[in-house]
Design a protein around this motif. Structure first.
Motif, PDB file in Angstrom:
ATOM      1  N   LYS A  23      25.311   6.086  56.579  1.00 13.88           N
ATOM      2  CA  LYS A  23      24.554   6.117  55.324  1.00 13.88           C
ATOM      3  C   LYS A  23      23.523   7.238  55.358  1.00 13.88           C
ATOM      4  O   LYS A  23      23.311   7.938  54.351  1.00 13.88           O
ATOM      5  N   LEU A  24      22.858   7.425  56.498  1.00 15.15           N
ATOM      6  CA  LEU A  24      21.887   8.509  56.623  1.00 15.15           C
ATOM      7  C   LEU A  24      22.557   9.856  56.396  1.00 15.15           C
ATOM      8  O   LEU A  24      22.011  10.722  55.701  1.00 15.15           O
ATOM      9  N   ALA A  25      23.741  10.041  56.958  1.00 13.94           N
ATOM     10  CA  ALA A  25      24.460  11.295  56.758  1.00 13.94           C
ATOM     11  C   ALA A  25      24.736  11.535  55.284  1.00 13.94           C
ATOM     12  O   ALA A  25      24.587  12.664  54.780  1.00 13.94           O
ATOM     13  N   GLN A  26      25.108  10.469  54.558  1.00 13.24           N
ATOM     14  CA  GLN A  26      25.381  10.610  53.128  1.00 13.24           C
ATOM     15  C   GLN A  26      24.108  10.915  52.356  1.00 13.24           C
ATOM     16  O   GLN A  26      24.094  11.755  51.451  1.00 13.24           O
ATOM     17  N   MET A  27      22.998  10.240  52.708  1.00  9.67           N
ATOM     18  CA  MET A  27      21.721  10.473  52.039  1.00  9.67           C
ATOM     19  C   MET A  27      21.258  11.912  52.231  1.00  9.67           C
ATOM     20  O   MET A  27      20.773  12.560  51.289  1.00  9.67           O
ATOM     21  N   LEU A  28      21.413  12.424  53.433  1.00 11.07           N
ATOM     22  CA  LEU A  28      21.003  13.805  53.716  1.00 11.07           C
ATOM     23  C   LEU A  28      21.891  14.797  52.973  1.00 11.07           C
ATOM     24  O   LEU A  28      21.404  15.781  52.405  1.00 11.07           O
ATOM     25  N   THR A  29      23.185  14.536  52.958  1.00 11.50           N
ATOM     26  CA  THR A  29      24.113  15.422  52.243  1.00 11.50           C
ATOM     27  C   THR A  29      23.802  15.446  50.754  1.00 11.50           C
ATOM     28  O   THR A  29      23.800  16.507  50.122  1.00 11.50           O
ATOM     29  N   ASP A  30      23.490  14.283  50.192  1.00  8.75           N
ATOM     30  CA  ASP A  30      23.150  14.195  48.769  1.00  8.75           C
ATOM     31  C   ASP A  30      21.876  14.970  48.446  1.00  8.75           C
ATOM     32  O   ASP A  30      21.643  15.347  47.295  1.00  8.75           O
ATOM     33  N   ASN A  31      21.027  15.179  49.449  1.00  7.81           N
ATOM     34  CA  ASN A  31      19.749  15.868  49.243  1.00  7.81           C
ATOM     35  C   ASN A  31      19.731  17.268  49.828  1.00  7.81           C
ATOM     36  O   ASN A  31      18.669  17.816  50.119  1.00  7.81           O
ATOM     37  N   GLU A  34      23.708  19.148  54.508  1.00 10.16           N
ATOM     38  CA  GLU A  34      25.075  18.702  54.759  1.00 10.16           C
ATOM     39  C   GLU A  34      25.276  18.429  56.245  1.00 10.16           C
ATOM     40  O   GLU A  34      25.192  19.332  57.078  1.00 10.16           O
ATOM     41  N   ILE A  35      25.537  17.174  56.552  1.00 10.01           N
ATOM     42  CA  ILE A  35      25.749  16.770  57.941  1.00 10.01           C
ATOM     43  C   ILE A  35      26.708  15.587  57.954  1.00 10.01           C
ATOM     44  O   ILE A  35      26.729  14.772  57.027  1.00 10.01           O
ATOM     45  N   SER A  36      27.493  15.502  59.004  1.00 15.86           N
ATOM     46  CA  SER A  36      28.466  14.420  59.131  1.00 15.86           C
ATOM     47  C   SER A  36      27.927  13.341  60.056  1.00 15.86           C
ATOM     48  O   SER A  36      26.890  13.499  60.714  1.00 15.86           O
ATOM     49  N   LEU A  37      28.647  12.231  60.124  1.00 13.51           N
ATOM     50  CA  LEU A  37      28.291  11.164  61.062  1.00 13.51           C
ATOM     51  C   LEU A  37      28.327  11.689  62.493  1.00 13.51           C
ATOM     52  O   LEU A  37      27.452  11.363  63.310  1.00 13.51           O
ATOM     53  N   ASP A  38      29.319  12.534  62.802  1.00 13.67           N
ATOM     54  CA  ASP A  38      29.407  13.115  64.143  1.00 13.67           C
ATOM     55  C   ASP A  38      28.195  14.001  64.428  1.00 13.67           C
ATOM     56  O   ASP A  38      27.722  14.071  65.567  1.00 13.67           O
ATOM     57  N   GLY A  39      27.689  14.673  63.375  1.00 11.61           N
ATOM     58  CA  GLY A  39      26.520  15.525  63.554  1.00 11.61           C
ATOM     59  C   GLY A  39      25.298  14.722  63.950  1.00 11.61           C
ATOM     60  O   GLY A  39      24.505  15.146  64.803  1.00 11.61           O
ATOM     61  N   ASN A  53      16.999  23.130  62.851  1.00 12.62           N
ATOM     62  CA  ASN A  53      15.775  23.797  62.408  1.00 12.62           C
ATOM     63  C   ASN A  53      14.825  22.782  61.776  1.00 12.62           C
ATOM     64  O   ASN A  53      15.216  21.675  61.424  1.00 12.62           O
ATOM     65  N   TYR A  54      13.571  23.178  61.646  1.00 18.05           N
ATOM     66  CA  TYR A  54      12.539  22.240  61.211  1.00 18.05           C
ATOM     67  C   TYR A  54      12.667  21.878  59.740  1.00 18.05           C
ATOM     68  O   TYR A  54      12.249  20.801  59.324  1.00 18.05           O
ATOM     69  N   GLU A  55      13.262  22.741  58.955  1.00 16.08           N
ATOM     70  CA  GLU A  55      13.500  22.405  57.547  1.00 16.08           C
ATOM     71  C   GLU A  55      14.370  21.158  57.435  1.00 16.08           C
ATOM     72  O   GLU A  55      14.173  20.335  56.539  1.00 16.08           O
ATOM     73  N   ASN A  56      15.342  21.039  58.359  1.00 15.59           N
ATOM     74  CA  ASN A  56      16.207  19.862  58.338  1.00 15.59           C
ATOM     75  C   ASN A  56      15.456  18.606  58.770  1.00 15.59           C
ATOM     76  O   ASN A  56      15.711  17.514  58.262  1.00 15.59           O
TER      77      ASN A  56
END
Length: 240
Positions: A23-31, A34-39, A53-56
């Motif tokens: 769910k966190l991966a989806q929330m971050l991608t929506d905002n 872009e990151i996957s569950l594996d990421g 990076n710190y922006e992420n």
């Protein structure tokens, strides 16, 4: 690297908020991150693995609504070097009234009341507060429990002052309303073809208030978003 992701704290937050890594991966991608569950799983495989990076890291703090200082602590000397990461070209400046709060009546948003200019990035308005980029916003704090559970004591609300007449607001809008020297945050209820309105509280312990005499009344603006104390402290920059 000048920052280190506090993975233990992140795990606690996800557990408390009942957010899975997926769910966190989806929330971050929506905002915009872009990151996957594996990421995300990669961060936990080694002590040195973390967002690139710190922006992420900032984006993670934003979507989880947690203090950046706890998610990725850095010292004060380094903070001065990362301030540009929080600033964008589309800065919006508007007013915050630190000595004014609404619900129980603490004064009026008038020209002679002290305010502090604040800056926010346009993307913060769109992505975090989910409101259009405009320059007609003010911020004040909510006092009391009359609008709970929608607004709780201590929340900060963003007011659109361009919507300040009965013709520009709709029934069920939440407004900041002045009556005499008192300031209230209430829901508006309008009746068709009637020359009066009701001020309605979300908390059912409070009765509706009928307003028919508008001589000493003023609609300051419509509440378009709210912020918790944590969001306000972490993502609002005061202009000194």
């Amino acid at each position: 690297m000048f920052y280190k992701l506090n993975k233990e704290y992140l795990t606690e937050v996800l557990k408390e908020k009942k957010i899975s890594r997926s769910k966190l991966a989806q929330m971050l991608t929506d905002n915009g991150y872009e990151i996957s569950l594996d990421g995300i799983a990669y961060w936990y495989r080694s002590e040195n693995n973390q967002p690139e990076n710190y922006e992420n890291v900032i984006k993670i703090a934003q979507v989880l609504n947690v203090p950046i200082e706890k998610l990725a602590p850095i010292n004060d000397n380094i903070k001065t070097n990362i301030i540009p990461l929080l600033k964008k070209d589309n800065q919006i400046e508007f007013k915050y009234y630190p000595d004014v709060s609404a619900s129980a009546g603490y004064g009026v948003l008038a020209q002679d009341i002290n305010y502090t200019s604040i800056c926010v990035d346009g993307s913060f308005l769109k992505e975090i507060l989910d409101i259009p980029i405009k320059k007609s916003y003010d911020i004040i704090k909510i006092n009391g429990d009359s609008m709970e559970p929608l607004l709780t004591h201590g929340d900060f609300v963003v007011i659109d002052r361009s919507k300040n007449t009965l013709g520009t607001i709709s029934s069920a809008d939440i407004v900041i309303f002045r009556q005499g020297e008192d300031l209230y945050c209430k829901k508006i209820k309008k009746e068709a073809f009637c020359d009066f309105i009701y001020l309605v509280s979300e908390n059912k312990d409070y009765k509706e208030v009928k307003i028919s005499d508008f001589a000493q009344c003023e609609i300051i603006g419509v509440v378009v978003s709210k912020m918790t104390v944590e969001t306000f402290k972490n993502f609002i920059e005061f202009v000194r």
